[in-house]
Design a protein around this motif. Structure first.
Motif, PDB file in Angstrom:
ATOM      1  N   HIS A   1      74.624  70.689   9.593  1.00 46.34           N
ATOM      2  CA  HIS A   1      75.690  70.402   8.860  1.00 46.34           C
ATOM      3  C   HIS A   1      76.606  71.160   8.725  1.00 46.34           C
ATOM      4  O   HIS A   1      77.796  70.960   8.721  1.00 46.34           O
ATOM      5  CB  HIS A   1      75.120  69.729   7.646  1.00 46.34           C
ATOM      6  N   LEU A   2      76.261  72.501   8.130  1.00 53.44           N
ATOM      7  CA  LEU A   2      77.179  73.405   7.536  1.00 53.44           C
ATOM      8  C   LEU A   2      77.856  74.016   8.750  1.00 53.44           C
ATOM      9  O   LEU A   2      78.996  74.457   8.846  1.00 53.44           O
ATOM     10  CB  LEU A   2      76.572  74.374   6.637  1.00 53.44           C
ATOM     11  N   ASP A   3      77.150  74.192   9.895  1.00 57.86           N
ATOM     12  CA  ASP A   3      77.644  74.808  11.271  1.00 57.86           C
ATOM     13  C   ASP A   3      79.087  73.909  11.584  1.00 57.86           C
ATOM     14  O   ASP A   3      80.056  74.479  11.992  1.00 57.86           O
ATOM     15  CB  ASP A   3      76.733  74.971  12.256  1.00 57.86           C
ATOM     16  N   GLU A   4      78.682  72.470  11.566  1.00 60.97           N
ATOM     17  CA  GLU A   4      79.739  71.516  11.756  1.00 60.97           C
ATOM     18  C   GLU A   4      81.156  71.883  11.221  1.00 60.97           C
ATOM     19  O   GLU A   4      82.084  71.898  11.598  1.00 60.97           O
ATOM     20  CB  GLU A   4      79.094  70.237  11.647  1.00 60.97           C
ATOM     21  N   ILE A   5      80.555  71.901   9.743  1.00 63.61           N
ATOM     22  CA  ILE A   5      81.811  72.261   8.727  1.00 63.61           C
ATOM     23  C   ILE A   5      82.558  73.331   9.139  1.00 63.61           C
ATOM     24  O   ILE A   5      84.018  73.570   9.277  1.00 63.61           O
ATOM     25  CB  ILE A   5      81.289  72.049   7.261  1.00 63.61           C
TER      26      ILE A   5
ATOM     27  N   GLU B   1      70.453  67.005   0.435  1.00 64.99           N
ATOM     28  CA  GLU B   1      70.527  65.518   0.481  1.00 64.99           C
ATOM     29  C   GLU B   1      71.794  65.085   1.290  1.00 64.99           C
ATOM     30  O   GLU B   1      71.590  64.182   1.989  1.00 64.99           O
ATOM     31  CB  GLU B   1      70.895  65.227  -1.064  1.00 64.99           C
ATOM     32  N   SER B   2      72.721  65.786   1.181  1.00 68.72           N
ATOM     33  CA  SER B   2      74.050  65.439   1.920  1.00 68.72           C
ATOM     34  C   SER B   2      73.686  65.543   3.399  1.00 68.72           C
ATOM     35  O   SER B   2      74.071  64.721   4.192  1.00 68.72           O
ATOM     36  CB  SER B   2      74.962  66.434   1.382  1.00 68.72           C
ATOM     37  N   ALA B   3      73.097  66.479   3.795  1.00 65.02           N
ATOM     38  CA  ALA B   3      72.861  66.939   5.334  1.00 65.02           C
ATOM     39  C   ALA B   3      71.852  65.791   5.871  1.00 65.02           C
ATOM     40  O   ALA B   3      71.966  65.123   6.859  1.00 65.02           O
ATOM     41  CB  ALA B   3      72.444  68.068   5.495  1.00 65.02           C
ATOM     42  N   LEU B   4      70.975  65.359   4.896  1.00 65.50           N
ATOM     43  CA  LEU B   4      70.033  64.583   5.483  1.00 65.50           C
ATOM     44  C   LEU B   4      70.560  63.185   5.450  1.00 65.50           C
ATOM     45  O   LEU B   4      70.243  62.385   6.467  1.00 65.50           O
ATOM     46  CB  LEU B   4      68.695  64.218   4.280  1.00 65.50           C
ATOM     47  N   PHE B   5      71.394  62.988   4.692  1.00 61.76           N
ATOM     48  CA  PHE B   5      72.031  61.623   4.492  1.00 61.76           C
ATOM     49  C   PHE B   5      72.871  61.328   5.559  1.00 61.76           C
ATOM     50  O   PHE B   5      72.795  60.205   6.296  1.00 61.76           O
ATOM     51  CB  PHE B   5      73.000  61.338   3.278  1.00 61.76           C
TER      52      PHE B   5
ATOM     53  N   GLU C   1      78.320  79.473   3.241  1.00 61.53           N
ATOM     54  CA  GLU C   1      77.048  80.342   2.954  1.00 61.53           C
ATOM     55  C   GLU C   1      76.704  79.780   1.372  1.00 61.53           C
ATOM     56  O   GLU C   1      75.496  79.369   1.119  1.00 61.53           O
ATOM     57  CB  GLU C   1      77.167  81.522   3.239  1.00 61.53           C
ATOM     58  N   MET C   2      77.654  79.687   0.639  1.00 60.57           N
ATOM     59  CA  MET C   2      77.480  79.374  -0.850  1.00 60.57           C
ATOM     60  C   MET C   2      77.109  77.889  -0.854  1.00 60.57           C
ATOM     61  O   MET C   2      76.120  77.484  -1.568  1.00 60.57           O
ATOM     62  CB  MET C   2      78.784  79.561  -1.792  1.00 60.57           C
ATOM     63  N   ALA C   3      77.630  77.101  -0.099  1.00 60.11           N
ATOM     64  CA  ALA C   3      77.426  75.718  -0.006  1.00 60.11           C
ATOM     65  C   ALA C   3      76.035  75.509   0.313  1.00 60.11           C
ATOM     66  O   ALA C   3      75.332  74.702  -0.217  1.00 60.11           O
ATOM     67  CB  ALA C   3      78.288  74.967   0.850  1.00 60.11           C
ATOM     68  N   HIS C   4      75.419  76.314   1.305  1.00 60.53           N
ATOM     69  CA  HIS C   4      74.203  76.103   1.623  1.00 60.53           C
ATOM     70  C   HIS C   4      73.141  76.390   0.533  1.00 60.53           C
ATOM     71  O   HIS C   4      72.152  75.631   0.443  1.00 60.53           O
ATOM     72  CB  HIS C   4      73.699  77.275   2.514  1.00 60.53           C
ATOM     73  N   GLN C   5      73.613  77.100  -0.363  1.00 56.07           N
ATOM     74  CA  GLN C   5      72.657  77.161  -1.775  1.00 56.07           C
ATOM     75  C   GLN C   5      72.557  76.211  -2.640  1.00 56.07           C
ATOM     76  O   GLN C   5      71.796  76.232  -3.650  1.00 56.07           O
ATOM     77  CB  GLN C   5      72.811  78.563  -2.365  1.00 56.07           C
ATOM     78  N   THR C   6      73.529  75.310  -2.534  1.00 56.21           N
ATOM     79  CA  THR C   6      73.905  74.142  -3.610  1.00 56.21           C
ATOM     80  C   THR C   6      72.773  73.016  -3.586  1.00 56.21           C
ATOM     81  O   THR C   6      72.288  72.825  -2.423  1.00 56.21           O
ATOM     82  CB  THR C   6      75.252  73.553  -3.462  1.00 56.21           C
TER      83      THR C   6
END
Ligand SMILES: Nc1ncnc2c1ncn2[C@@H]1O[C@H](COP(=O)(O)OP(=O)(O)O)[C@@H](O)[C@H]1O
Ligand SMILES: [Mg+2]
Length: 316
Positions: free
Chosen positions: A79-83, A114-118, A104-109
């Motif tokens: 998900h983050l790679d896509e963003i 939940e967001s990626a799974l959704f 990288e910071m977003a990864h820790q939130t």
């Protein structure tokens, strides 16, 4: 029953077990069924004694049944790679490092999982033409439910951005004497386009969950679990997602009437406590109790899974 069926509840109450049992019941009744698990710890792999991956794989010995496992950690990374690649394509090279830091910071939130799974759930729903029924061993809660409010929020954002964009294109046109062709027309704006895509994605998700999904909550007969279930029902109600039924799992079996040893007395007392919790659920909750499943002496798999499936009083 709707095409998409979700079994929610706290960790360990029996979501994966009940989801697999329900999926088995659907498959044995001829429905082409996919069960989707998100639990890296105890999952479909344990229940069916067979490894699964994040692609649907047929369950050995069961016609019409497939399973897949989604690893939340892999999904967050994807998900983050896509963003990251989305954003990097739109900014100057000097900004890319900054974006990488932010991502990288977003990864820790806490919401990242939940967001990626959704996102992945919605993808599975979108690409499920091959199945009559798709069963998820988790239901949206808290942060994920809030994501369903995104379209309304994004709508305003998109409108404001589009308005600004129109203004700047206008100014640009006025300044570009002799060349009335705007350099970037609004339709081709990558930021707006991305926002629009996200809005449509969440619109599809909300619409599908409201009209083509059924939600069940699994709980155990203790106060904590009952309270949590109440909160979950309210949270889903707030988003217009109706909880269809409740599954009480891990009920203590009652001893025979003539048994009076210490073990039997313990079981009897425990059953009495659990019955109080179940009475509370029956009288206070507007949602019906559709199954009462006893604790087995071993993990639920193999033949026992079929027994649990039979105990589920749910439509197919
Ligand atoms: N009715 C039951 N009797 C005995 N063990 C159970 C029962 N329901 C679930 N379990 C066991 O409890 C553990 C947690 O169940 P699981 O379905 O993985 O919960 P969840 O998916 O909600 O975390 C697993 O080891 C499972 O085999
Ligand atoms: Mg599970």
């Amino acid at each position: 029953m709707e095409k998409f069926v979700f079994f929610g509840g706290k960790g360990g109450v029996g979501k994966t077990t009940v989801s697999c049992a329900y999926a088995l019941k659907c498959a044995r009744n001829g429905l082409e069924t996919l069960v989707v698990s998100t639990d890296p710890a105890h999952s479909t792999t344990d229940v069916f004694d067979q490894p699964f991956s994040d692609e649907p794989t047929p369950v050995t010995g069961e016609a019409h049944l497939s399973a897949m496992e989604i690893d939340p950690e892999d999904e967050v990374i994807r998900h983050l790679d896509e963003i990251r690649s989305d954003l990097s394509a739109q900014v100057s090279a000097s900004m890319v490092n900054e974006i990488n830091r932010q991502v990288e910071m977003a990864h820790q939130t806490p919401g990242a999982y939940e967001s990626a799974l959704f996102d992945r759930f919605v993808d599975v729903m979108k690409n499920s033409e091959a199945y009559d029924r798709v069963v998820f061993d988790t239901a949206p809660t808290g942060g994920t439910l809030r994501l369903l409010g995104l379209p309304t929020f994004l709508e305003g954002w998109i409108e404001r951005l589009a308005h600004k964009r129109r203004q700047s294109i206008d100014l640009f046109e006025k300044a570009a004497i002799g060349n009335m062709e705007p350099r970037r027309i609004m339709d081709g704006d990558p930021v707006l386009e991305r926002l629009q895509q996200r809005k449509e994605f969440f619109e599809y998700a909300g619409e599908t969950l409201r009209t083509d999904a059924a939600f069940f909550l699994v709980f155990n007969p203790d106060q904590l679990s009952v309270n949590e279930t109440k909160r979950a029902i309210d949270g889903m109600d707030d988003r217009d997602l109706a909880v269809r039924g409740l599954v009480a799992n891990k009920l203590t079996p009652e001893p025979d009437a003539d048994e009076n040893g210490r073990g039997a007395r313990f079981l009897r007392d425990r059953v009495a406590t659990e019955n109080e919790r179940l009475s509370q659920v029956r009288s206070e909750f507007a949602v019906p109790l559709i199954a009462e499943i006893e604790t087995r002496t071993k993990e639920v798999k193999g033949d026992i899974l079929g027994d649990v499936a039979a105990a589920l009083a749910v439509d197919l």
